[in-house]
Design a protein around this motif. Structure first.
Motif, PDB file in Angstrom:
ATOM      1  N   ILE A 253       0.195  -3.060   0.875  1.00 31.78           N
ATOM      2  CA  ILE A 253       0.650  -3.826  -0.286  1.00 31.78           C
ATOM      3  C   ILE A 253       1.969  -3.260  -0.782  1.00 31.78           C
ATOM      4  CG2 ILE A 253       0.073  -4.587  -2.636  1.00 31.78           C
ATOM      5  CD1 ILE A 253      -1.882  -5.672  -0.516  1.00 31.78           C
ATOM      6  N   LEU A 254       2.992  -4.114  -0.857  1.00 27.20           N
ATOM      7  CA  LEU A 254       4.287  -3.699  -1.400  1.00 27.20           C
ATOM      8  C   LEU A 254       4.201  -3.721  -2.921  1.00 27.20           C
ATOM      9  CD1 LEU A 254       7.326  -3.085  -1.351  1.00 27.20           C
ATOM     10  CD2 LEU A 254       7.732  -5.552  -1.083  1.00 27.20           C
ATOM     11  N   VAL A 255       4.578  -2.594  -3.552  1.00 25.53           N
ATOM     12  CA  VAL A 255       4.564  -2.522  -5.023  1.00 25.53           C
ATOM     13  C   VAL A 255       6.003  -2.315  -5.482  1.00 25.53           C
ATOM     14  CG1 VAL A 255       3.598  -1.373  -7.060  1.00 25.53           C
ATOM     15  CG2 VAL A 255       2.256  -1.500  -4.939  1.00 25.53           C
ATOM     16  N   THR A 256       6.638  -3.388  -5.963  1.00 30.43           N
ATOM     17  CA  THR A 256       8.018  -3.231  -6.440  1.00 30.43           C
ATOM     18  C   THR A 256       7.942  -2.708  -7.875  1.00 30.43           C
ATOM     19  OG1 THR A 256       8.281  -5.401  -7.502  1.00 30.43           O
ATOM     20  CG2 THR A 256       8.656  -5.295  -5.110  1.00 30.43           C
ATOM     21  N   GLY A 257       8.806  -1.730  -8.202  1.00 32.33           N
ATOM     22  CA  GLY A 257       8.708  -1.083  -9.511  1.00 32.33           C
ATOM     23  C   GLY A 257       7.513  -0.139  -9.565  1.00 32.33           C
ATOM     24  N   GLY A 258       7.112   0.375  -8.421  1.00 26.60           N
ATOM     25  CA  GLY A 258       5.883   1.162  -8.307  1.00 26.60           C
ATOM     26  C   GLY A 258       5.935   2.568  -8.870  1.00 26.60           C
ATOM     27  N   THR A 259       7.119   3.050  -9.280  1.00 29.89           N
ATOM     28  CA  THR A 259       7.166   4.369  -9.944  1.00 29.89           C
ATOM     29  C   THR A 259       7.215   4.191 -11.468  1.00 29.89           C
ATOM     30  OG1 THR A 259       9.573   4.404  -9.696  1.00 29.89           O
ATOM     31  CG2 THR A 259       8.276   5.619  -8.043  1.00 29.89           C
ATOM     32  N   GLY A 260       7.091   2.979 -11.925  1.00 35.19           N
ATOM     33  CA  GLY A 260       7.103   2.702 -13.376  1.00 35.19           C
ATOM     34  C   GLY A 260       5.733   2.936 -13.978  1.00 35.19           C
ATOM     35  N   TYR A 261       5.628   2.595 -15.263  1.00 39.98           N
ATOM     36  CA  TYR A 261       4.398   2.884 -16.015  1.00 39.98           C
ATOM     37  C   TYR A 261       3.196   2.153 -15.429  1.00 39.98           C
ATOM     38  CZ  TYR A 261       1.326   2.642 -20.208  1.00 39.98           C
ATOM     39  OH  TYR A 261       0.265   2.689 -21.097  1.00 39.98           O
ATOM     40  N   ILE A 262       3.235   0.827 -15.393  1.00 41.71           N
ATOM     41  CA  ILE A 262       2.096   0.059 -14.906  1.00 41.71           C
ATOM     42  C   ILE A 262       2.034   0.134 -13.382  1.00 41.71           C
ATOM     43  CG2 ILE A 262       0.960  -2.209 -14.949  1.00 41.71           C
ATOM     44  CD1 ILE A 262       2.701  -2.670 -17.565  1.00 41.71           C
TER      45      ILE A 262
ATOM     46  N   VAL B 182       2.974   0.537  -0.635  1.00 39.33           N
ATOM     47  CA  VAL B 182       4.337   0.938  -0.252  1.00 39.33           C
ATOM     48  C   VAL B 182       5.217   0.637  -1.456  1.00 39.33           C
ATOM     49  CG1 VAL B 182       6.288   0.485   1.287  1.00 39.33           C
ATOM     50  CG2 VAL B 182       3.931   0.406   2.170  1.00 39.33           C
ATOM     51  N   ILE B 183       5.901   1.634  -1.976  1.00 43.78           N
ATOM     52  CA  ILE B 183       6.676   1.456  -3.206  1.00 43.78           C
ATOM     53  C   ILE B 183       8.145   1.189  -2.894  1.00 43.78           C
ATOM     54  CG2 ILE B 183       7.506   2.594  -5.326  1.00 43.78           C
ATOM     55  CD1 ILE B 183       4.952   4.291  -5.287  1.00 43.78           C
TER      56      ILE B 183
ATOM     57  N   VAL C 200      -2.699  11.489  -1.869  1.00 40.79           N
ATOM     58  CA  VAL C 200      -1.797  10.719  -0.991  1.00 40.79           C
ATOM     59  C   VAL C 200      -0.434  10.580  -1.659  1.00 40.79           C
ATOM     60  CG1 VAL C 200      -1.364   8.430   0.037  1.00 40.79           C
ATOM     61  CG2 VAL C 200      -3.699   9.379  -0.024  1.00 40.79           C
ATOM     62  N   ARG C 201       0.627  10.886  -0.903  1.00 38.71           N
ATOM     63  CA  ARG C 201       1.982  10.625  -1.418  1.00 38.71           C
ATOM     64  C   ARG C 201       2.412   9.279  -0.854  1.00 38.71           C
ATOM     65  NH1 ARG C 201       5.910  13.609  -3.556  1.00 38.71           N
ATOM     66  NH2 ARG C 201       8.087  12.968  -3.325  1.00 38.71           N
ATOM     67  N   PRO C 202       2.464   8.245  -1.702  1.00 34.79           N
ATOM     68  CA  PRO C 202       2.744   6.903  -1.176  1.00 34.79           C
ATOM     69  C   PRO C 202       4.133   6.806  -0.551  1.00 34.79           C
ATOM     70  CG  PRO C 202       2.580   6.866  -3.590  1.00 34.79           C
ATOM     71  CD  PRO C 202       2.307   8.254  -3.161  1.00 34.79           C
ATOM     72  N   GLU C 203       4.233   5.925   0.462  1.00 38.50           N
ATOM     73  CA  GLU C 203       5.536   5.634   1.087  1.00 38.50           C
ATOM     74  C   GLU C 203       6.467   5.075   0.019  1.00 38.50           C
ATOM     75  OE1 GLU C 203       5.068   3.142   4.545  1.00 38.50           O
ATOM     76  OE2 GLU C 203       7.160   2.480   4.455  1.00 38.50           O
ATOM     77  N   PHE C 204       7.692   5.593  -0.032  1.00 41.06           N
ATOM     78  CA  PHE C 204       8.637   5.190  -1.083  1.00 41.06           C
ATOM     79  C   PHE C 204       9.989   4.841  -0.479  1.00 41.06           C
ATOM     80  CE2 PHE C 204      10.723   4.966  -5.066  1.00 41.06           C
ATOM     81  CZ  PHE C 204      11.951   5.607  -4.926  1.00 41.06           C
ATOM     82  N   HIS C 205      10.553   3.726  -0.958  1.00 43.85           N
ATOM     83  CA  HIS C 205      11.903   3.328  -0.526  1.00 43.85           C
ATOM     84  C   HIS C 205      12.746   3.096  -1.778  1.00 43.85           C
ATOM     85  CE1 HIS C 205      10.575   2.415   3.669  1.00 43.85           C
ATOM     86  NE2 HIS C 205       9.430   2.243   3.038  1.00 43.85           N
ATOM     87  N   GLN C 206      13.863   3.839  -1.916  1.00 44.78           N
ATOM     88  CA  GLN C 206      14.729   3.609  -3.074  1.00 44.78           C
ATOM     89  C   GLN C 206      15.683   2.464  -2.739  1.00 44.78           C
ATOM     90  OE1 GLN C 206      16.674   7.030  -4.780  1.00 44.78           O
ATOM     91  NE2 GLN C 206      17.763   5.799  -6.308  1.00 44.78           N
ATOM     92  N   ILE C 207      15.304   1.295  -3.161  1.00 51.22           N
ATOM     93  CA  ILE C 207      16.072   0.074  -2.884  1.00 51.22           C
ATOM     94  C   ILE C 207      16.240  -0.683  -4.190  1.00 51.22           C
ATOM     95  CG2 ILE C 207      16.007  -2.201  -1.741  1.00 51.22           C
ATOM     96  CD1 ILE C 207      14.375  -0.912   0.519  1.00 51.22           C
ATOM     97  N   ASP C 208      17.442  -1.217  -4.424  1.00 48.58           N
ATOM     98  CA  ASP C 208      17.650  -2.114  -5.565  1.00 48.58           C
ATOM     99  C   ASP C 208      17.406  -3.530  -5.058  1.00 48.58           C
ATOM    100  OD1 ASP C 208      20.126  -2.385  -8.198  1.00 48.58           O
ATOM    101  OD2 ASP C 208      18.572  -3.795  -7.540  1.00 48.58           O
ATOM    102  N   LEU C 209      16.428  -4.196  -5.624  1.00 50.58           N
ATOM    103  CA  LEU C 209      16.048  -5.535  -5.148  1.00 50.58           C
ATOM    104  C   LEU C 209      17.145  -6.558  -5.371  1.00 50.58           C
ATOM    105  CD1 LEU C 209      12.310  -5.763  -6.288  1.00 50.58           C
ATOM    106  CD2 LEU C 209      13.185  -5.215  -4.002  1.00 50.58           C
ATOM    107  N   ASN C 210      18.197  -6.186  -6.105  1.00 48.23           N
ATOM    108  CA  ASN C 210      19.348  -7.098  -6.239  1.00 48.23           C
ATOM    109  C   ASN C 210      20.185  -7.113  -4.965  1.00 48.23           C
ATOM    110  OD1 ASN C 210      19.437  -8.015  -9.241  1.00 48.23           O
ATOM    111  ND2 ASN C 210      18.991  -5.841  -9.357  1.00 48.23           N
ATOM    112  N   ASP C 211      19.941  -6.140  -4.085  1.00 47.14           N
ATOM    113  CA  ASP C 211      20.716  -6.036  -2.830  1.00 47.14           C
ATOM    114  C   ASP C 211      20.033  -6.895  -1.766  1.00 47.14           C
ATOM    115  OD1 ASP C 211      22.300  -3.313  -1.066  1.00 47.14           O
ATOM    116  OD2 ASP C 211      21.696  -5.296  -0.310  1.00 47.14           O
ATOM    117  N   THR C 212      20.479  -8.106  -1.616  1.00 44.25           N
ATOM    118  CA  THR C 212      19.834  -9.088  -0.737  1.00 44.25           C
ATOM    119  C   THR C 212      19.667  -8.557   0.680  1.00 44.25           C
ATOM    120  OG1 THR C 212      20.887 -10.820  -2.052  1.00 44.25           O
ATOM    121  CG2 THR C 212      19.950 -11.484   0.062  1.00 44.25           C
TER     122      THR C 212
END
Ligand code: WQD
Length: 342
Positions: free
Chosen positions: A4-13, A29-30, A51-63
């Motif tokens: 499951i892709l979680v966008t904004g996954g390091t945020g509060y919710i 996957v964050i 578990v340390r979740p898989e993390f990608h630092q991506i700005d979703l504005n970058d098409t």
């Protein structure tokens, strides 16, 4: 188990939802651009779950980056889309920042999945109801003209999902209309991490109690409510996180209501600001230094949700009450004092 892709996954919710996805056997996957969160949260999630979740630092504005990610990660079966700016007051000051970010990030994700089967849970808000005419408010209540650009981005995003779902059957959407998320994980290892002066009530309460703020101002006690202060349906962030897992499960099973649906995620109970302060004082054992001040522009007087549909059709019901919300918020604030994350 499903990725499951979680966008904004390091945020509060988002971070609390990543924990509950792992607890339910999913592989989260964050993607996060860390514009309003702290990468240290990954360590905290690992401390809680192992578990340390898989993390990608991506700005979703970058098409291009979004498209490349989707092409390279074809085993993702579902998405929980949190990534958005969410401060009501800031959105009034900087509407273009909110419309650009909140829409381009959502549209890039949707376009990247054109003609690909995808389940997506969207982070919406009770703010779409404005001041409801009838309380508790049900999902059938009319959506009212938003009081802020933030609220408008949620309303228009829901319309984008509804119309996209109608036109293309590869998309399966559920929008969760949150009431007021508060509280922290029982381990006190993750919680709300407001950057700068907190906009929301509960972090301001806990920062006042810990001595970071001199006092809390109650924004008005002359409203037409029993004690004069505004009423909200506060929901524990862990209950809220579990609602997202329930929504993914419903989408995986196939939602009999079709490929676009909406659920209220609240407790069904309303608490006034003064009642919330009392609950905090009881839970923390600390008297709170607060003063009553003028009303805040844009505040609605009272809202709480009818959560019958979520219980019957989503198979989810909040379990935690105001005392646990306040106790866990206080434990998290105390943890942060000894273990600063940001
Ligand atoms: C709650 C009550 C304030 C601060 C908004 C968005 C919602 C969600 C949560 C993002 C109100 C009072 C607050 C303070 C106060 N957004 N208050 N003194 O405005 O209900 O909801 O934030 O996740 O979509 O609409 O939340 O916590 O700001 O305010 O008296 O210092 O507390 O007036 O009555 P709100 P809030």
């Amino acid at each position: 188990m499903s990725k499951i892709l979680v966008t904004g996954g390091t945020g509060y919710i988002g971070s609390h939802t990543v924990v509950e996805l792992l607890n339910a056997g999913y592989t989260p996957v964050i993607i996060d651009n860390l514009s309003n969160s702290n990468i240290g949260i990954l360590n905290q999630i690992e401390k809680i779950t192992g578990v340390r979740p898989e993390f990608h630092q991506i700005d979703l504005n970058d098409t291009q980056k979004v498209n490349t990610f989707v092409e390279e990660n074809t085993d993702i079966t579902g998405i929980i889309h949190f990534a958005a700016y969410k401060a009501v007051g800031e959105s009034v000051q900087q509407p273009l920042k909110y419309y650009s970010n909140n829409f381009f990030s959502l549209l890039n994700v949707l376009n990247a999945y054109a003609e690909k089967p995808i389940n997506l849970v969207f982070s919406s808000s009770c703010t779409v109801y404005g001041q409801p005419d009838v309380l508790p408010v049900t999902e059938a209540a009319p959506v009212k003209k938003a009081e802020s650009p933030y609220g408008n981005t949620k309303q228009i995003a829901e319309e984008i999902l509804a119309e996209t779902a109608k036109a293309a059957s590869n998309y399966n959407f559920i929008a969760l209309r949150y009431f007021n998320p508060v509280g922290a994980h029982e381990t006190a290892l993750i919680g709300e991490l407001p950057i700068g002066v907190p906009q929301n009530l509960v972090p301001f309460i806990t920062q006042t109690a810990i001595g970071k703020r001199d006092h809390l101002t109650v924004f008005g006690a002359d409203y037409d409510t029993p004690d004069g202060s505004c009423i909200r349906d506060y929901i524990h962030v862990v209950d809220l996180a579990k609602a997202h897992v329930a929504a993914i499960k419903l989408l995986e099973k196939g939602n009999p209501n079709g490929n676009y649906d909406v659920f209220n995620i609240g407790t069904g109970n309303g608490y006034s600001v003064l009642e919330a302060i009392k609950a905090f004082e009881n839970a923390s054992g600390k008297p709170l230094n607060y003063q009553v001040g003028p009303r805040r522009d844009g505040d609605i007087i009272q809202v709480w949700g009818d959560v019958t549909k979520s219980e019957k059709e989503l198979g989810w019901k909040a379990a935690l009450g105001i005392d646990e919300m306040m106790a866990s918020s206080w434990a998290w604030e105390q943890y942060l004092k000894e273990n600063p994350l940001s």
